[in-house]
Motif scaffolding. Structure first.
Motif, PDB file in Angstrom:
ATOM      1  N   ASP A 131       0.824  -1.225   0.000  1.00 42.93           N
ATOM      2  CA  ASP A 131       0.000   0.000   0.000  1.00 42.93           C
ATOM      3  C   ASP A 131       0.851   1.266   0.000  1.00 42.93           C
ATOM      4  O   ASP A 131       0.585   2.206   0.749  1.00 42.93           O
ATOM      5  N   VAL A 132       1.846   1.312  -0.872  1.00 39.63           N
ATOM      6  CA  VAL A 132       2.689   2.497  -0.980  1.00 39.63           C
ATOM      7  C   VAL A 132       1.903   3.625  -1.643  1.00 39.63           C
ATOM      8  O   VAL A 132       1.171   3.403  -2.612  1.00 39.63           O
ATOM      9  N   ASN A 133       2.030   4.828  -1.111  1.00 41.05           N
ATOM     10  CA  ASN A 133       1.491   6.022  -1.765  1.00 41.05           C
ATOM     11  C   ASN A 133       2.651   6.798  -2.368  1.00 41.05           C
ATOM     12  O   ASN A 133       3.639   7.073  -1.690  1.00 41.05           O
ATOM     13  N   THR A 134       2.556   7.154  -3.631  1.00 38.63           N
ATOM     14  CA  THR A 134       3.609   7.902  -4.306  1.00 38.63           C
ATOM     15  C   THR A 134       3.231   9.381  -4.408  1.00 38.63           C
ATOM     16  O   THR A 134       2.195   9.809  -3.894  1.00 38.63           O
ATOM     17  N   GLN A 135       4.061  10.116  -5.107  1.00 40.19           N
ATOM     18  CA  GLN A 135       3.805  11.548  -5.311  1.00 40.19           C
ATOM     19  C   GLN A 135       2.474  11.795  -6.025  1.00 40.19           C
ATOM     20  O   GLN A 135       1.952  12.919  -6.018  1.00 40.19           O
ATOM     21  N   TYR A 136       1.914  10.742  -6.643  1.00 41.65           N
ATOM     22  CA  TYR A 136       0.631  10.890  -7.323  1.00 41.65           C
ATOM     23  C   TYR A 136      -0.560  10.818  -6.367  1.00 41.65           C
ATOM     24  O   TYR A 136      -1.698  11.032  -6.794  1.00 41.65           O
ATOM     25  N   SER A 137      -0.299  10.478  -5.095  1.00 39.53           N
ATOM     26  CA  SER A 137      -1.308  10.721  -4.058  1.00 39.53           C
ATOM     27  C   SER A 137      -1.140  12.180  -3.687  1.00 39.53           C
ATOM     28  O   SER A 137      -0.425  12.527  -2.740  1.00 39.53           O
TER      29      SER A 137
ATOM     30  N   GLY B 224      -0.372  15.685  -2.676  1.00 37.38           N
ATOM     31  CA  GLY B 224      -0.307  16.353  -1.388  1.00 37.38           C
ATOM     32  C   GLY B 224      -0.185  15.433  -0.198  1.00 37.38           C
ATOM     33  O   GLY B 224      -0.234  15.881   0.950  1.00 37.38           O
ATOM     34  N   LYS B 225       0.014  14.124  -0.439  1.00 38.55           N
ATOM     35  CA  LYS B 225       0.047  13.166   0.661  1.00 38.55           C
ATOM     36  C   LYS B 225       1.341  12.375   0.761  1.00 38.55           C
ATOM     37  O   LYS B 225       1.552  11.638   1.730  1.00 38.55           O
ATOM     38  N   SER B 226       2.229  12.494  -0.238  1.00 42.35           N
ATOM     39  CA  SER B 226       3.420  11.645  -0.262  1.00 42.35           C
ATOM     40  C   SER B 226       4.558  12.334  -1.013  1.00 42.35           C
ATOM     41  O   SER B 226       4.320  13.188  -1.879  1.00 42.35           O
TER      42      SER B 226
ATOM     43  N   SER C  15      10.785  16.594   5.153  1.00 42.60           N
ATOM     44  CA  SER C  15      10.440  16.899   3.759  1.00 42.60           C
ATOM     45  C   SER C  15       8.966  16.604   3.489  1.00 42.60           C
ATOM     46  O   SER C  15       8.285  17.353   2.775  1.00 42.60           O
ATOM     47  N   LEU C  16       8.469  15.497   4.055  1.00 49.73           N
ATOM     48  CA  LEU C  16       7.055  15.172   3.910  1.00 49.73           C
ATOM     49  C   LEU C  16       6.195  16.259   4.547  1.00 49.73           C
ATOM     50  O   LEU C  16       5.212  16.711   3.946  1.00 49.73           O
TER      51      LEU C  16
ATOM     52  N   THR D 225      -0.904   2.009  -4.039  1.00 54.84           N
ATOM     53  CA  THR D 225      -2.342   2.262  -3.919  1.00 54.84           C
ATOM     54  C   THR D 225      -2.574   3.757  -3.728  1.00 54.84           C
ATOM     55  O   THR D 225      -3.045   4.200  -2.672  1.00 54.84           O
ATOM     56  N   ASP D 226      -2.227   4.533  -4.738  1.00 50.13           N
ATOM     57  CA  ASP D 226      -2.468   5.968  -4.668  1.00 50.13           C
ATOM     58  C   ASP D 226      -3.966   6.234  -4.531  1.00 50.13           C
ATOM     59  O   ASP D 226      -4.795   5.472  -5.023  1.00 50.13           O
ATOM     60  N   HIS D 227      -4.292   7.348  -3.879  1.00 55.27           N
ATOM     61  CA  HIS D 227      -5.681   7.645  -3.550  1.00 55.27           C
ATOM     62  C   HIS D 227      -6.489   8.039  -4.779  1.00 55.27           C
ATOM     63  O   HIS D 227      -6.203   9.028  -5.452  1.00 55.27           O
TER      64      HIS D 227
END
Length: 284
Positions: free
Chosen positions: A10-16, A18-20, A211-212, A42-44
Motif C-alpha cells: 500500500d505504498v502512496n507515491t507523489q501521485y497521491s 499532497g500526501k506523499s 520533507s514530507l 495504492t495511490d488515492h
C-alpha cells in the motif's frame, strides 16, 4: 518470490497528491536494496503512476502490483470509508478503472470522488480488497452496527470478493491504534478474514519526515509551526525493511506472510510497455 517475510502492498507515491513524497525510481531502488521482490502502489483514487512504475520495475526485475485506495460511499448510512483494491488480473484492472472513472463522473461529493458501494456488485471480479486503516470499511462500519448485522455486512463483502477479502493491521503510531487493532483481530477471528500487515509508506527514509511535512504544508497552505494544521499521518510511515516489519508484528506472523500470498495472487501487467504512436497517413 524471494525469501523475504514481507512486502509493502500500500505504498502512496507523489501521485497521491499532497500526501506523499515517494518517487518511482527511489521506490524501486529501495525494493532492490531491501531485498523485496514485489511492492504494491495504492495511490488515492487514481492510477496515474501505474504504467510508468510497471515499465520501470519490470526492467529491474521487481514485481509491481497495480492498485488504488478508493473512498467507498454507502447510501444506507451516508458515510464514506477506505478500501484498498489490488488488481489480480486484467479483469480486475478494468473493473478498477471503471470504479475510479465512475467516482469522478457520478460520485463527486464535496470535491472528493466516491465509489458507491452498489457499483462493486458488478465490478469486483479480479480485485483483491483490503479494508485498511482506522477509516477502512469494516473498521468504520462494524463498530457502530449492531452485532446482529455484522454477519450481513461481512457476508455482503465476502460474496463480492470471495477469498480475496482481507483486513489490514498497522502499528504506525496513531492514537488508539492498538485498541483498533484488538477489534480488528477479533473481527478477523470471528469471521475468518485474513489479516495483512501494512505501514502505508508515504516517504522513503526515516530522515525524510521533515520533507514530507513541508510537502503537506504546501498542499494545505499552512506552515510547520501552525498548531492547528491537520496531521493525519505519522513519522513511522516510511518504507520500512522486512526486518523492521517482522519486529513490529512478531506476535502476528501470518499478517506478514499474507502480504507475500497476495503478491503471488496479483499477476496483472500491461501487455505493451513501449510507446505506441498513431499511424498518420502522410500525404504524397
Amino acid at each position: 518470490m524471494n525469501t523475504t517475510s514481507f512486502v509493502h502492498l500500500d505504498v502512496n507515491t507523489q501521485y497521491s497528491l499532497g500526501k506523499s513524497t515517494i518517487r518511482q525510481d527511489s521506490l524501486i531502488d529501495a525494493c532492490i536494496e531491501k531485498n523485496m521482490p514485489a511492492f504494491g502502489v495504492t495511490d488515492h483514487n487514481n492510477l496515474f503512476a501505474a504504467y510508468k512504475i510497471y515499465k520501470a520495475s519490470k526492467k529491474k526485475g521487481i514485481k509491481f502490483i497495480v492498485g488504488s485506495t478508493v473512498s467507498i460511499f454507502n447510501d444506507a448510512d451516508k458515510k464514506n470509508s477506505k478500501l484498498c483494491l489490488l488488481c489480480e488480473n486484467e479483469v480486475g484492472y478494468k473493473n478498477l478503472c471503471y470504479l475510479i472513472t465512475q467516482s469522478y463522473k457520478d460520485g463527486m461529493i464535496q470535491s472528493e470522488p466516491l465509489v458507491n458501494i452498489k457499483w462493486l456488485e458488478n465490478h469486483s471480479e479480479g480485485l483483491i480488497a483490503i479494508s485498511s486503516y482506522s477509516n477502512g470499511y469494516f473498521q468504520q462500519t462494524l463498530p457502530v452496527s449492531s452485532e446482529s448485522s455484522h454477519i450481513e455486512i461481512v457476508e455482503s463483502f465476502r460474496n463480492l470478493f470471495k477469498d480475496r477479502l482481507f483486513m489490514s493491521i498497522s502499528r504506525m503510531g496513531f492514537p488508539n491504534e492498538e485498541k483498533i487493532n484488538e477489534y480488528i483481530i477479533e473481527i478477523s477471528s470471528n469471521f475468518n478474514i485474513p489479516l495483512v500487515a501494512v505501514n502505508n509508506p508515504i516517504f522513503m527514509d526515516k530522515n525524510d519526515f521533515l520533507s514530507l511535512e513541508a510537502r503537506i504544508c504546501i498542499d494545505q497552505g499552512t506552515i510547520l509551526d501552525d498548531p492547528r494544521r491537520v496531521k493525519n499521518y505519522t513519522s513511522e510511515q516510511y518504507f520500512k525493511s522486512s526486518d523492521e516489519m517482522k519486529e513490529l508484528f512478531e506476535d502476528i506472523p501470518e499478517a506478514l506472510s499474507n502480504t507475500l500470498a497476495i503478491a503471488k495472487m496479483c499477476n496483472f501487467g500491461f501487455e505493451n510497455n513501449e510507446h505506441v504512436l498513431p499511424d498518420f497517413k502522410i500525404p504524397k
